[in-house]
Design a protein around this motif. Structure first.
Motif, PDB file in Angstrom:
ATOM      1  N   ALA A 188       0.859  -1.092   0.272  1.00  0.00           N
ATOM      2  CA  ALA A 188       0.077  -0.105   0.033  1.00  0.00           C
ATOM      3  C   ALA A 188       0.862   1.233  -0.104  1.00  0.00           C
ATOM      4  O   ALA A 188       1.810   1.496   0.976  1.00  0.00           O
ATOM      5  CB  ALA A 188      -0.893  -0.186   1.286  1.00  0.00           C
ATOM      6  N   GLY A 189       0.867   2.249  -1.063  1.00  0.00           N
ATOM      7  CA  GLY A 189       1.446   3.238  -1.046  1.00  0.00           C
ATOM      8  C   GLY A 189       2.831   3.336  -1.770  1.00  0.00           C
ATOM      9  O   GLY A 189       3.453   4.015  -1.947  1.00  0.00           O
ATOM     10  N   VAL A 190       3.354   1.927  -2.141  1.00  0.00           N
ATOM     11  CA  VAL A 190       4.284   1.891  -2.654  1.00  0.00           C
ATOM     12  C   VAL A 190       4.440   1.920  -4.354  1.00  0.00           C
ATOM     13  O   VAL A 190       3.571   1.200  -4.811  1.00  0.00           O
ATOM     14  CB  VAL A 190       4.927   0.267  -2.402  1.00  0.00           C
ATOM     15  N   PRO A 191       5.316   2.921  -4.741  1.00  0.00           N
ATOM     16  CA  PRO A 191       5.113   3.118  -6.226  1.00  0.00           C
ATOM     17  C   PRO A 191       5.352   1.895  -6.840  1.00  0.00           C
ATOM     18  O   PRO A 191       6.387   1.149  -6.661  1.00  0.00           O
ATOM     19  CB  PRO A 191       6.161   4.193  -6.420  1.00  0.00           C
ATOM     20  N   LEU A 192       4.912   1.636  -7.982  1.00  0.00           N
ATOM     21  CA  LEU A 192       5.013   0.229  -8.790  1.00  0.00           C
ATOM     22  C   LEU A 192       5.254   0.644 -10.136  1.00  0.00           C
ATOM     23  O   LEU A 192       4.885   1.497 -10.624  1.00  0.00           O
ATOM     24  CB  LEU A 192       3.524  -0.619  -8.592  1.00  0.00           C
ATOM     25  N   ILE A 193       6.106  -0.357 -10.727  1.00  0.00           N
ATOM     26  CA  ILE A 193       6.714  -0.106 -12.277  1.00  0.00           C
ATOM     27  C   ILE A 193       5.961  -1.432 -12.682  1.00  0.00           C
ATOM     28  O   ILE A 193       6.542  -2.672 -12.471  1.00  0.00           O
ATOM     29  CB  ILE A 193       8.117  -0.047 -12.340  1.00  0.00           C
ATOM     30  N   LEU A 194       5.044  -1.588 -13.485  1.00  0.00           N
ATOM     31  CA  LEU A 194       4.645  -2.711 -14.212  1.00  0.00           C
ATOM     32  C   LEU A 194       4.523  -2.646 -15.619  1.00  0.00           C
ATOM     33  O   LEU A 194       4.781  -1.610 -16.331  1.00  0.00           O
ATOM     34  CB  LEU A 194       2.827  -2.797 -13.339  1.00  0.00           C
ATOM     35  N   PHE A 195       4.367  -4.020 -16.399  1.00  0.00           N
ATOM     36  CA  PHE A 195       4.127  -4.142 -17.554  1.00  0.00           C
ATOM     37  C   PHE A 195       2.889  -3.460 -18.152  1.00  0.00           C
ATOM     38  O   PHE A 195       1.969  -3.529 -17.158  1.00  0.00           O
ATOM     39  CB  PHE A 195       4.150  -5.795 -17.872  1.00  0.00           C
ATOM     40  N   PRO A 196       2.688  -2.860 -19.271  1.00  0.00           N
ATOM     41  CA  PRO A 196       1.486  -2.568 -19.757  1.00  0.00           C
ATOM     42  C   PRO A 196       0.391  -3.358 -19.849  1.00  0.00           C
ATOM     43  O   PRO A 196       0.528  -4.572 -20.147  1.00  0.00           O
ATOM     44  CB  PRO A 196       1.791  -1.751 -21.161  1.00  0.00           C
ATOM     45  N   ARG A 197      -0.855  -3.026 -19.426  1.00  0.00           N
ATOM     46  CA  ARG A 197      -1.945  -4.089 -19.666  1.00  0.00           C
ATOM     47  C   ARG A 197      -2.200  -4.322 -21.016  1.00  0.00           C
ATOM     48  O   ARG A 197      -2.602  -5.715 -21.250  1.00  0.00           O
ATOM     49  CB  ARG A 197      -3.198  -3.232 -19.207  1.00  0.00           C
ATOM     50  N   LYS A 198      -1.995  -3.677 -22.067  1.00  0.00           N
ATOM     51  CA  LYS A 198      -2.399  -4.091 -23.514  1.00  0.00           C
ATOM     52  C   LYS A 198      -1.330  -5.299 -24.013  1.00  0.00           C
ATOM     53  O   LYS A 198      -1.632  -5.946 -24.673  1.00  0.00           O
ATOM     54  CB  LYS A 198      -2.128  -3.081 -24.120  1.00  0.00           C
ATOM     55  N   ALA A 199      -0.150  -5.281 -23.204  1.00  0.00           N
ATOM     56  CA  ALA A 199       0.909  -6.204 -23.552  1.00  0.00           C
ATOM     57  C   ALA A 199       0.342  -7.829 -23.071  1.00  0.00           C
ATOM     58  O   ALA A 199       0.567  -8.798 -23.787  1.00  0.00           O
ATOM     59  CB  ALA A 199       2.255  -5.986 -22.991  1.00  0.00           C
ATOM     60  N   HIS A 200      -0.008  -7.887 -21.719  1.00  0.00           N
ATOM     61  CA  HIS A 200      -0.587  -9.113 -21.040  1.00  0.00           C
ATOM     62  C   HIS A 200      -1.667  -8.867 -20.232  1.00  0.00           C
ATOM     63  O   HIS A 200      -1.793  -8.956 -19.135  1.00  0.00           O
ATOM     64  CB  HIS A 200       0.501  -9.597 -20.323  1.00  0.00           C
ATOM     65  N   PRO A 201      -2.924  -8.706 -20.997  1.00  0.00           N
ATOM     66  CA  PRO A 201      -4.310  -8.118 -20.450  1.00  0.00           C
ATOM     67  C   PRO A 201      -4.562  -9.136 -19.372  1.00  0.00           C
ATOM     68  O   PRO A 201      -4.992  -8.543 -17.940  1.00  0.00           O
ATOM     69  CB  PRO A 201      -5.290  -7.988 -21.543  1.00  0.00           C
ATOM     70  N   MET A 202      -4.661 -10.586 -19.529  1.00  0.00           N
ATOM     71  CA  MET A 202      -5.250 -11.190 -18.560  1.00  0.00           C
ATOM     72  C   MET A 202      -4.331 -11.472 -17.320  1.00  0.00           C
ATOM     73  O   MET A 202      -5.043 -11.392 -16.078  1.00  0.00           O
ATOM     74  CB  MET A 202      -5.344 -12.835 -19.108  1.00  0.00           C
ATOM     75  N   LEU A 203      -2.962 -11.199 -17.354  1.00  0.00           N
ATOM     76  CA  LEU A 203      -2.000 -11.318 -16.478  1.00  0.00           C
ATOM     77  C   LEU A 203      -2.124  -9.974 -15.471  1.00  0.00           C
ATOM     78  O   LEU A 203      -2.158  -9.925 -14.228  1.00  0.00           O
ATOM     79  CB  LEU A 203      -0.580 -11.556 -16.887  1.00  0.00           C
TER      80      LEU A 203
END
Length: 296
Positions: A188-203
């Protein structure tokens, strides 16, 4: 003109004797003479000069002999090639994969297949899950390696290649790095760097749902398509990132990995292909892939 006419002509041209050529072809002489005469009539030229004592090639016959041999040789090669394609030993196979698949046994499977079937031309493409699925649907890709959590589209067959948990990638010196494992609620409150949703939408959707179920609002500050880019941003202190466990095998200075605790999805690496793809080369490729998948 049929191929048998070329066989008859070549036999006579090499023997320069209709009787000997007929024996070589396991047929009687009159039908052979008749077939060669039909060939000459179709071509509109005399291929042989005949006397009661000898048979010789005319200049036209000598020229035609060279081409006839070439035609039969090419025909034999064509037969061998189409049989090799039918057996999966020759042809084209278009193979997709995601970047982090390079950290699994998938590259070894590709290498062994290439060594075992060197006449199969492999085209290798690195694309996201969504891009691979679109290409397979459009018959632009024969087989792909994707990441998913809830199966694959109905028109596809799949083979589970690897199943693994998510890991948290943390900057060195971050308070979370002091933990042996990180509860999901601690993000909670931790900045996150994630993969784009459009690349792996289900995941992506499954991951965000796990945050929501834990009462945490995912604070995504950056989306990056490449894992190494995400690691570099983590090392620079811009936030934490979440990756499949196999990614942690390739360490980078400035980051540490910790297991995540909570109700998290487990990403599956699946090899996928169209159900109606009957390519023999694909079948042989899947046999090789099965040797390198995790025990499931």
């Amino acid at each position: 003109m049929e191929l048998r006419h070329l066989h008859y002509f070549i036999a006579v041209a090499e023997e320069l004797h209709f009787g000997n050529a007929a024996k070589r072809l396991h047929m009687s002489q009159p039908p052979l003479s008749q077939q060669v005469r039909q060939l000459e009539e179709e071509l509109g030229v005399s291929l042989f000069s005949r006397t009661s004592r000898s048979v010789a090639l005319t200049p036209e016959g000598a020229a035609f002999l060279e081409d006839a041999r070439d035609i039969l040789q090419r025909t034999e090669l064509a037969v061998k090639r189409v049989q090799a394609v039918a057996n999966g030993e020759e042809g084209l196979l278009r193979v997709g994969f995601m970047g982090y698949a390079l950290m699994t046994g998938y590259p070894q499977a590709i290498r062994e297949f290439r060594q075992r079937y060197p006449k199969v031309r492999l085209e290798l493409w690195e694309f996201s899950t969504a891009h691979q699925l679109r290409m397979i649907a459009a018959d632009e890709l024969d087989v792909g390696l994707i990441s998913c959590v809830r199966g694959v589209p109905m028109k596809l067959d799949s083979l589970l290649f690897r199943k693994e948990p998510f890991m948290l990638c943390i900057p060195e010196g971050h308070p979370l790095a002091e933990l042996e494992a990180v509860p999901l609620a601690r993000l909670a409150g931790v900045p996150l760097i994630l993969f784009p949703r459009k690349a792996h939408p289900m995941l992506y959707d499954a991951l965000i749902a796990s945050f929501r179920n834990a009462g945490v609002v995912a604070e995504v500050v950056q989306s990056v398509a490449r894992i190494e880019t995400g690691k570099a941003l983590v090392a620079a202190g811009l936030g934490c990132s979440i990756h499949p466990a196999s990614v942690s095998a390739a360490m980078r200075p400035g980051v540490v990995y910790r297991p995540l605790i909570g109700d998290m999805p487990s990403p599956e690496l699946r090899v996928v292909w169209k159900k109606d793809n009957l390519s023999a080369a694909l079948s042989l490729f899947l046999e090789e892939v099965r040797l390198y998948r995790d025990e499931v």
